[in-house]
Write a protein that holds these residues in place. Structure first.
Motif, PDB file in Angstrom:
ATOM      1  N   ALA A 106       0.686  -1.247   0.015  1.00 24.73           N
ATOM      2  CA  ALA A 106       0.003  -0.026   0.025  1.00 24.73           C
ATOM      3  C   ALA A 106       0.912   1.405   0.002  1.00 24.73           C
ATOM      4  O   ALA A 106       1.867   1.201   0.419  1.00 24.73           O
ATOM      5  N   PRO A 107       0.316   2.356  -0.525  1.00 25.72           N
ATOM      6  CA  PRO A 107       1.027   3.698  -0.511  1.00 25.72           C
ATOM      7  C   PRO A 107       1.063   4.455   0.848  1.00 25.72           C
ATOM      8  O   PRO A 107       0.369   4.158   1.836  1.00 25.72           O
ATOM      9  N   SER A 108       1.919   5.290   1.059  1.00 28.50           N
ATOM     10  CA  SER A 108       2.263   5.948   2.296  1.00 28.50           C
ATOM     11  C   SER A 108       2.748   7.381   1.724  1.00 28.50           C
ATOM     12  O   SER A 108       4.021   7.509   0.901  1.00 28.50           O
ATOM     13  N   GLY A 109       1.903   8.487   1.906  1.00 22.76           N
ATOM     14  CA  GLY A 109       2.374   9.918   1.519  1.00 22.76           C
ATOM     15  C   GLY A 109       3.510  10.584   2.158  1.00 22.76           C
ATOM     16  O   GLY A 109       3.978  10.055   3.250  1.00 22.76           O
ATOM     17  N   VAL A 110       4.000  11.694   1.457  1.00 21.98           N
ATOM     18  CA  VAL A 110       5.078  12.399   2.057  1.00 21.98           C
ATOM     19  C   VAL A 110       4.636  12.904   3.177  1.00 21.98           C
ATOM     20  O   VAL A 110       3.404  13.501   3.497  1.00 21.98           O
ATOM     21  N   GLY A 111       5.227  12.978   4.375  1.00 23.39           N
ATOM     22  CA  GLY A 111       4.856  13.380   5.967  1.00 23.39           C
ATOM     23  C   GLY A 111       4.486  12.391   6.820  1.00 23.39           C
ATOM     24  O   GLY A 111       4.495  12.730   7.863  1.00 23.39           O
ATOM     25  N   THR A 112       4.174  11.248   6.112  1.00 25.93           N
ATOM     26  CA  THR A 112       3.690  10.254   6.937  1.00 25.93           C
ATOM     27  C   THR A 112       4.780   9.619   7.645  1.00 25.93           C
ATOM     28  O   THR A 112       5.953   9.617   7.297  1.00 25.93           O
ATOM     29  N   THR A 113       4.451   8.690   8.575  1.00 27.20           N
ATOM     30  CA  THR A 113       5.495   7.975   9.446  1.00 27.20           C
ATOM     31  C   THR A 113       5.445   6.576   9.121  1.00 27.20           C
ATOM     32  O   THR A 113       4.156   5.881   9.028  1.00 27.20           O
ATOM     33  N   ILE A 114       6.692   5.825   8.923  1.00 31.24           N
ATOM     34  CA  ILE A 114       6.716   4.540   8.335  1.00 31.24           C
ATOM     35  C   ILE A 114       7.441   4.028   9.950  1.00 31.24           C
ATOM     36  O   ILE A 114       8.311   4.446  10.089  1.00 31.24           O
TER      37      ILE A 114
END
Length: 165
Positions: A106-114
């Motif tokens: 799944a995607p995760s956008g700029v600024g999100t925490t992984i």
């Protein structure tokens, strides 16, 4: 800690003999020591990363999707796995990536925490295999496995020398 000294021949191919992994390089003696005791199946390491602009899916400077790229995921999976190995390396040893399998779910956008978690699933004298799960606030975004081998630094230096001729 067990050590072995081997007379080595001309190729850089690993050869498993009587439980000892031998690395062959240009007829010289190379010291092969085991990974320090203490690394065990089930041991884990976590890492948290904020998705930055430079981590998005892009080719030749052109952004394809403004989300966390698979290439960045592989990088972070290798890095969190390597952190498990580092404390157990001898001064004359180094870890080297040998294999990575990854599913980018799944995607995760700029600024999100992984969040990444690597867990040891196999360990031997010269290899470490981890399973890695990657999540964000919405759930799992990736999973895979990372394999690292432990080699004497001089073997790695010789591999690099040959590769850069």
């Amino acid at each position: 800690m067990k050590c072995c000294y081997l007379n080595l021949s001309s190729s850089l191919v690993p050869n498993l003999v009587a439980g000892a992994l031998q690395y062959f390089i240009s007829g010289e003696k190379v010291r092969c020591s085991e990974v320090k005791e203490g690394l065990y199946i089930g041991q884990s390491k976590q890492m948290t990363v904020e998705v930055k602009e430079e981590m998005v899916a892009q080719f030749n400077g052109e952004v394809i999707h403004p989300v966390y790229s698979t290439a960045s995921m592989v990088y972070h999976m290798e890095w969190v796995s390597r952190q498990l190995l580092i404390p157990y390396l001898e001064q004359d040893e180094e870890g080297m990536g040998a294999a990575v399998s990854v599913e980018h779910i799944a995607p995760s956008g700029v600024g999100t925490t992984i969040h990444l978690e690597a867990t040891v699933i196999e360990v031997s004298k010269r290899e470490l295999l981890t399973k890695v799960y990657v999540t964000n606030e919405h759930g799992r975004i990736g999973k895979g496995k990372v394999k690292q081998v432990v080699l004497p630094k001089e073997v790695i230096q010789e591999k690099v020398r040959i590769a850069t001729k």
